[in-house]
Scaffold this motif. Structure first.
Motif, PDB file in Angstrom:
ATOM      1  N   LEU A 335       0.844  -1.195   0.000  1.00  0.00           N
ATOM      2  CA  LEU A 335       0.000   0.000   0.000  1.00  0.00           C
ATOM      3  C   LEU A 335       0.876   1.240   0.000  1.00  0.00           C
ATOM      4  O   LEU A 335       1.727   1.417   0.868  1.00  0.00           O
ATOM      5  N   LEU A 336       0.657   2.115  -0.960  1.00  0.00           N
ATOM      6  CA  LEU A 336       1.386   3.372  -1.037  1.00  0.00           C
ATOM      7  C   LEU A 336       0.620   4.495  -0.350  1.00  0.00           C
ATOM      8  O   LEU A 336       1.210   5.342   0.307  1.00  0.00           O
ATOM      9  N   TYR A 337      -0.693   4.501  -0.526  1.00  0.00           N
ATOM     10  CA  TYR A 337      -1.526   5.494   0.148  1.00  0.00           C
ATOM     11  C   TYR A 337      -2.963   4.999   0.203  1.00  0.00           C
ATOM     12  O   TYR A 337      -3.446   4.349  -0.727  1.00  0.00           O
ATOM     13  N   GLY A 338      -3.626   5.292   1.310  1.00  0.00           N
ATOM     14  CA  GLY A 338      -5.035   4.964   1.433  1.00  0.00           C
ATOM     15  C   GLY A 338      -5.724   5.963   2.332  1.00  0.00           C
ATOM     16  O   GLY A 338      -5.126   6.480   3.280  1.00  0.00           O
ATOM     17  N   GLU A 339      -6.994   6.258   2.028  1.00  0.00           N
ATOM     18  CA  GLU A 339      -7.756   7.189   2.842  1.00  0.00           C
ATOM     19  C   GLU A 339      -9.192   6.712   2.985  1.00  0.00           C
ATOM     20  O   GLU A 339      -9.702   5.948   2.159  1.00  0.00           O
ATOM     21  N   ALA A 340      -9.830   7.164   4.051  1.00  0.00           N
ATOM     22  CA  ALA A 340     -11.248   6.935   4.268  1.00  0.00           C
ATOM     23  C   ALA A 340     -11.837   8.226   4.822  1.00  0.00           C
ATOM     24  O   ALA A 340     -11.380   8.715   5.856  1.00  0.00           O
ATOM     25  N   ILE A 341     -12.812   8.784   4.132  1.00  0.00           N
ATOM     26  CA  ILE A 341     -13.448  10.025   4.564  1.00  0.00           C
ATOM     27  C   ILE A 341     -14.600   9.682   5.505  1.00  0.00           C
ATOM     28  O   ILE A 341     -15.501   8.924   5.142  1.00  0.00           O
ATOM     29  N   HIS A 342     -14.568  10.238   6.721  1.00  0.00           N
ATOM     30  CA  HIS A 342     -15.605   9.955   7.717  1.00  0.00           C
ATOM     31  C   HIS A 342     -16.601  11.097   7.860  1.00  0.00           C
ATOM     32  O   HIS A 342     -17.773  10.861   8.166  1.00  0.00           O
ATOM     33  N   ASP A 343     -16.153  12.301   7.667  1.00  0.00           N
ATOM     34  CA  ASP A 343     -17.036  13.447   7.881  1.00  0.00           C
ATOM     35  C   ASP A 343     -16.517  14.624   7.078  1.00  0.00           C
ATOM     36  O   ASP A 343     -15.302  14.850   7.006  1.00  0.00           O
ATOM     37  N   GLN A 344     -17.440  15.346   6.466  1.00  0.00           N
ATOM     38  CA  GLN A 344     -17.064  16.547   5.722  1.00  0.00           C
ATOM     39  C   GLN A 344     -18.210  17.542   5.835  1.00  0.00           C
ATOM     40  O   GLN A 344     -19.372  17.183   5.628  1.00  0.00           O
ATOM     41  N   ALA A 345     -17.892  18.765   6.192  1.00  0.00           N
ATOM     42  CA  ALA A 345     -18.933  19.759   6.433  1.00  0.00           C
ATOM     43  C   ALA A 345     -18.343  21.160   6.316  1.00  0.00           C
ATOM     44  O   ALA A 345     -17.122  21.338   6.216  1.00  0.00           O
ATOM     45  N   VAL A 346     -19.219  22.151   6.349  1.00  0.00           N
ATOM     46  CA  VAL A 346     -18.820  23.549   6.342  1.00  0.00           C
ATOM     47  C   VAL A 346     -18.986  24.098   7.750  1.00  0.00           C
ATOM     48  O   VAL A 346     -20.028  23.895   8.385  1.00  0.00           O
ATOM     49  N   VAL A 347     -17.947  24.759   8.258  1.00  0.00           N
ATOM     50  CA  VAL A 347     -18.006  25.351   9.597  1.00  0.00           C
ATOM     51  C   VAL A 347     -17.628  26.824   9.508  1.00  0.00           C
ATOM     52  O   VAL A 347     -16.973  27.260   8.554  1.00  0.00           O
ATOM     53  N   ASP A 348     -18.049  27.582  10.518  1.00  0.00           N
ATOM     54  CA  ASP A 348     -17.807  29.029  10.510  1.00  0.00           C
ATOM     55  C   ASP A 348     -16.463  29.429  11.101  1.00  0.00           C
ATOM     56  O   ASP A 348     -15.970  30.523  10.843  1.00  0.00           O
ATOM     57  N   THR A 349     -15.877  28.512  11.904  1.00  0.00           N
ATOM     58  CA  THR A 349     -14.669  28.859  12.645  1.00  0.00           C
ATOM     59  C   THR A 349     -13.593  27.796  12.424  1.00  0.00           C
ATOM     60  O   THR A 349     -13.876  26.599  12.531  1.00  0.00           O
ATOM     61  N   GLU A 350     -12.375  28.236  12.171  1.00  0.00           N
ATOM     62  CA  GLU A 350     -11.258  27.298  12.033  1.00  0.00           C
ATOM     63  C   GLU A 350     -11.035  26.582  13.359  1.00  0.00           C
ATOM     64  O   GLU A 350     -10.979  27.199  14.411  1.00  0.00           O
ATOM     65  N   GLY A 351     -10.913  25.270  13.317  1.00  0.00           N
ATOM     66  CA  GLY A 351     -10.700  24.472  14.519  1.00  0.00           C
ATOM     67  C   GLY A 351     -11.975  23.939  15.126  1.00  0.00           C
ATOM     68  O   GLY A 351     -11.920  23.084  16.020  1.00  0.00           O
ATOM     69  N   ALA A 352     -13.136  24.432  14.671  1.00  0.00           N
ATOM     70  CA  ALA A 352     -14.409  23.986  15.214  1.00  0.00           C
ATOM     71  C   ALA A 352     -14.892  22.743  14.450  1.00  0.00           C
ATOM     72  O   ALA A 352     -14.730  22.652  13.234  1.00  0.00           O
ATOM     73  N   ARG A 353     -15.481  21.811  15.193  1.00  0.00           N
ATOM     74  CA  ARG A 353     -16.055  20.626  14.573  1.00  0.00           C
ATOM     75  C   ARG A 353     -17.526  20.884  14.252  1.00  0.00           C
ATOM     76  O   ARG A 353     -18.193  21.630  14.958  1.00  0.00           O
ATOM     77  N   PRO A 354     -18.031  20.237  13.199  1.00  0.00           N
ATOM     78  CA  PRO A 354     -19.442  20.440  12.876  1.00  0.00           C
ATOM     79  C   PRO A 354     -20.348  19.869  13.961  1.00  0.00           C
ATOM     80  O   PRO A 354     -20.015  18.867  14.588  1.00  0.00           O
ATOM     81  N   THR A 355     -21.468  20.526  14.173  1.00  0.00           N
ATOM     82  CA  THR A 355     -22.434  20.017  15.143  1.00  0.00           C
ATOM     83  C   THR A 355     -23.245  18.907  14.504  1.00  0.00           C
ATOM     84  O   THR A 355     -23.354  18.805  13.282  1.00  0.00           O
ATOM     85  N   LYS A 356     -23.796  18.030  15.324  1.00  0.00           N
ATOM     86  CA  LYS A 356     -24.581  16.917  14.827  1.00  0.00           C
ATOM     87  C   LYS A 356     -25.786  17.443  14.062  1.00  0.00           C
ATOM     88  O   LYS A 356     -26.468  18.355  14.500  1.00  0.00           O
ATOM     89  N   GLY A 357     -25.991  16.798  12.913  1.00  0.00           N
ATOM     90  CA  GLY A 357     -27.127  17.209  12.100  1.00  0.00           C
ATOM     91  C   GLY A 357     -26.842  18.347  11.148  1.00  0.00           C
ATOM     92  O   GLY A 357     -27.691  18.742  10.368  1.00  0.00           O
ATOM     93  N   SER A 358     -25.584  18.863  11.209  1.00  0.00           N
ATOM     94  CA  SER A 358     -25.255  19.986  10.310  1.00  0.00           C
ATOM     95  C   SER A 358     -24.879  19.475   8.939  1.00  0.00           C
ATOM     96  O   SER A 358     -24.547  18.338   8.763  1.00  0.00           O
TER      97      SER A 358
END
Length: 358
Positions: A335-358
């Protein structure tokens, strides 16, 4: 020699360049632009480490840590010594996307077809699913957040040694730029800024190597025109087929950002037009999640890239790149590289995690 003054001299960009020039040419062909930039990235980390050590001495001025991150598909950790040699190999590549071959790698796609067979049919379905996704407008003062798992190969020894699975969170600003801070990455318990590449210290504008929602919206939605643009803006290389470079570029773009639905649909239609793309019914992401997939194998260099999509809603799950035969990098299946995307969202603040349901 072991002169105290020279051995304690802080490492600078000029010193790094001197080291690179003194090393013998590496026994491989030119690097792709992406891999060249990656090796330069890791070398700068080593230089920064030495600078920080020098700054820690009495009377020195602190220098602040630097984290300069490329898109996940381009990250492979190597040491500074190996990197300097890699840099020597990569000097033939220019920073504007031009390279060896037909004057920058532009490809005539006037006769491109919709994509045949099972892969074309699947990408057509994926394109329709992307087009039917509810449009989400992303403001320039917002950030695209991505949480993923990844594994990557360490090539320090000349052989690919795959690291353990890791978690990563990234916040990417959507301002058109130019920006001097390209985002934030949180990994291994640390949060570090993403700083510009060498030569872009005055800021990096939105574009192919710093995509934003507004930049995506400016691209052509005609798949032939989009594919022609991508072939023109990606470098040709002696170490990777140009078709494979473009295939991998599309994957990194659709996985790392949020874009208007019509642009996402165009990228998948464009991928269907790349020669050699096939269906991969047994594709899995790096965490083992199975879905429906497409793949392309670089038969000249023995590497295969697979994209995995959810079997039900056809959303992107992740990808893997691995060796299809024994090479100087490693054994078949490495394996040279592998990824799995778990969550992707738009947030208003750098460092903030998305809230549930967003």
């Amino acid at each position: 020699m072991n002169d105290d003054a020279s051995s304690s001299r802080p490492v600078t960009d000029d010193v790094a360049g001197e080291v690179a020039r003194l090393l013998p040419p590496p026994p491989v062909g030119d690097l792709t632009r992406g891999r060249h930039l990656h090796h330069r990235e890791r070398l700068m980390h080593e230089i920064d480490h030495d600078r920080d050590q020098a700054a820690a001495k009495p009377g020195a001025t602190p220098s602040g840590r630097r984290a300069r991150l490329l898109r996940p598909a381009l990250l492979m950790p190597v040491t500074a010594l190996a990197l300097a040699g890699a840099l020597t190999a990569g000097l033939a590549l220019s920073g504007d996307g031009s390279g060896s071959g037909n004057g920058g790698g532009a490809r005539d796609t006037a006769s491109a077809t919709e994509g045949s067979g099972q892969a074309g049919a699947l990408l057509g379905r994926i394109s329709k699913a992307a087009m039917s996704t509810e449009a989400e407008t992303v403001r320039e003062d917002q950030f695209v957040y991505t949480r993923s798992s990844f594994r990557e190969a360490d090539v320090t020894s000349g052989k690919a040694v795959t690291d353990p699975l890791k978690e990563r969170e990234i916040w990417l600003p959507q301002r058109s730029g130019p920006l001097k801070k390209l985002g934030l990455v949180r990994q291994d318990g640390e949060s570090l800024p993403i700083n510009p590449e060498l030569g872009e210290e005055n800021g990096t504008p939105a574009g192919l190597h710093r995509p934003t929602y507004r930049w995506f919206a400016s691209l052509p939605t005609d798949p032939d025109a989009l594919l022609k643009y991508l072939y023109a803006k990606t470098s040709e290389s002696d170490t990777q087929e140009h078709d494979q470079v473009v295939f991998d570029e599309i994957r990194s773009l659709v996985s790392g950002q949020i874009m208007p639905p019509e642009n996402a649909a165009a990228f998948f239609k464009a991928a269907a037009r790349i020669p050699g793309v096939t269906k991969a019914p047994d594709a899995r992401d790096v965490t083992g999640r199975k879905g429906t997939g497409i793949a392309r194998e670089d038969t000249e260099h023995g590497e295969r890239s697979e994209w995995v999509f959810d079997a039900d809603d056809l959303s992107y799950l992740g990808a893997r790149t691995y060796l299809t035969r024994d090479t100087v990098q490693g054994e078949k299946g490495t394996l040279l590289y592998g990824e799995a995307i778990h969550d992707q969202a738009v947030v208003d603040t750098e460092g903030a995690r998305p809230t549930k349901g967003s």
